[in-house]
Scaffold this motif. Structure first.
Motif, PDB file in Angstrom:
ATOM      1  N   ILE A  56       0.841  -1.201   0.000  1.00 13.60           N
ATOM      2  CA  ILE A  56       0.000   0.000   0.000  1.00 13.60           C
ATOM      3  C   ILE A  56       0.875   1.249   0.000  1.00 13.60           C
ATOM      4  N   GLN A  57       1.897   1.258   0.852  1.00 15.60           N
ATOM      5  CA  GLN A  57       2.770   2.423   0.928  1.00 15.60           C
ATOM      6  C   GLN A  57       3.514   2.628  -0.395  1.00 15.60           C
ATOM      7  N   SER A  58       3.985   1.552  -1.006  1.00 13.49           N
ATOM      8  CA  SER A  58       4.669   1.675  -2.297  1.00 13.49           C
ATOM      9  C   SER A  58       3.734   2.261  -3.344  1.00 13.49           C
ATOM     10  N   ARG A  59       2.485   1.811  -3.332  1.00 13.33           N
ATOM     11  CA  ARG A  59       1.496   2.336  -4.278  1.00 13.33           C
ATOM     12  C   ARG A  59       1.259   3.829  -4.040  1.00 13.33           C
ATOM     13  N   GLN A  60       1.255   4.248  -2.771  1.00  9.83           N
ATOM     14  CA  GLN A  60       1.061   5.655  -2.429  1.00  9.83           C
ATOM     15  C   GLN A  60       2.284   6.498  -2.818  1.00  9.83           C
ATOM     16  N   LEU A  61       3.482   5.911  -2.721  1.00  5.38           N
ATOM     17  CA  LEU A  61       4.717   6.648  -2.998  1.00  5.38           C
ATOM     18  C   LEU A  61       5.022   6.751  -4.487  1.00  5.38           C
ATOM     19  N   GLU A  62       4.531   5.800  -5.270  1.00  5.47           N
ATOM     20  CA  GLU A  62       4.861   5.752  -6.699  1.00  5.47           C
ATOM     21  C   GLU A  62       4.570   7.062  -7.439  1.00  5.47           C
ATOM     22  N   PRO A  63       3.401   7.691  -7.256  1.00  5.90           N
ATOM     23  CA  PRO A  63       3.161   8.946  -7.980  1.00  5.90           C
ATOM     24  C   PRO A  63       4.118  10.071  -7.583  1.00  5.90           C
ATOM     25  N   ILE A  64       4.685   9.979  -6.382  1.00  7.96           N
ATOM     26  CA  ILE A  64       5.619  11.003  -5.918  1.00  7.96           C
ATOM     27  C   ILE A  64       7.005  10.756  -6.508  1.00  7.96           C
ATOM     28  N   GLY A  65       7.239   9.522  -6.986  1.00  4.57           N
ATOM     29  CA  GLY A  65       8.505   9.197  -7.620  1.00  4.57           C
ATOM     30  C   GLY A  65       9.617   8.910  -6.637  1.00  4.57           C
ATOM     31  N   ILE A  66       9.284   8.197  -5.567  1.00  2.00           N
ATOM     32  CA  ILE A  66      10.287   7.894  -4.551  1.00  2.00           C
ATOM     33  C   ILE A  66      10.045   6.477  -4.035  1.00  2.00           C
ATOM     34  N   THR A  67      11.114   5.826  -3.647  1.00  2.00           N
ATOM     35  CA  THR A  67      10.992   4.468  -3.111  1.00  2.00           C
ATOM     36  C   THR A  67      10.849   4.533  -1.588  1.00  2.00           C
ATOM     37  N   PRO A  68      10.357   3.441  -0.969  1.00  2.00           N
ATOM     38  CA  PRO A  68      10.300   3.428   0.498  1.00  2.00           C
ATOM     39  C   PRO A  68      11.668   3.654   1.152  1.00  2.00           C
TER      40      PRO A  68
END
Length: 179
Positions: A56-68
């Motif tokens: 879920i967090q990766s999916r949320q971060l993807e549009p921001i263009g950053i990895t966990p």
């Protein structure tokens, strides 16, 4: 050797008979098996929840263009009063210095951090957060809250409080282990 029925658990995670706890007086071996099964189920549930939260967090971060991992580094840089050294970041994150270099390279390329020379030592490199990095961190915190809300949605406020206390007890009660 008892191996759990999960495809995600390897032989290295199996319980060796010598590691099994002894049977307490007044209880049967079956009670011990049930306790181990219960503990194994709890561990499996925690692993599944961790994987779900990560997805879920990766999916949320993807549009921001950053990895966990980059998010974790950015959050860590923000905790320092002054720009930290690369070695400080590696120690705080419990990773090898090369891993920090790779993360800083990516964050620097996106304009979120910059390397700065240390005024006291030419050999030391410090990592400063840029305005873009601070803006990204605000967006990331919102994404993190959204991911947590999605995971915690089925729980009442009271259940969340209890869960927070239980997780704190587990995290605070764990001895520090270095790999």
């Amino acid at each position: 050797m008892d191996v759990p029925d999960s495809p995600d658990v390897g032989a290295a995670d199996a319980v060796h008979p010598a590691d099994a706890s002894p049977v307490a007086p007044g209880s049967s071996a079956r009670d011990g098996d049930r306790d181990r099964d219960s503990d194994g189920m709890l561990a499996e549930q925690l692993l599944r929840l961790t994987r779900r939260l990560h997805r879920i967090q990766s999916r949320q971060l993807e549009p921001i263009g950053i990895t966990p991992a980059q998010f974790r580094l950015l959050r860590t840089v923000a905790t320092y009063d002054a720009a930290p050294r690369m070695a400080d970041l590696a120690q705080r994150l419990d990773v090898v210095p090369r891993a920090v270099t790779t993360l800083v390279d990516a964050l620097e390329a996106s304009g979120r951090v910059r390397r700065a020379p240390d005024p006291d030592s030419r050999r030391v490199v410090r990592v400063e957060m840029t305005d873009e990095g601070r803006a990204t961190l605000r967006s990331l915190r919102d994404a993190r809250r959204a991911a947590a809300e999605e995971i915690l949605a089925p729980l009442t406020a009271g259940q969340r409080e209890v869960l927070g206390g239980l997780l704190s007890a587990l995290v605070d009660g764990m001895p520090e282990r270095r790999c």
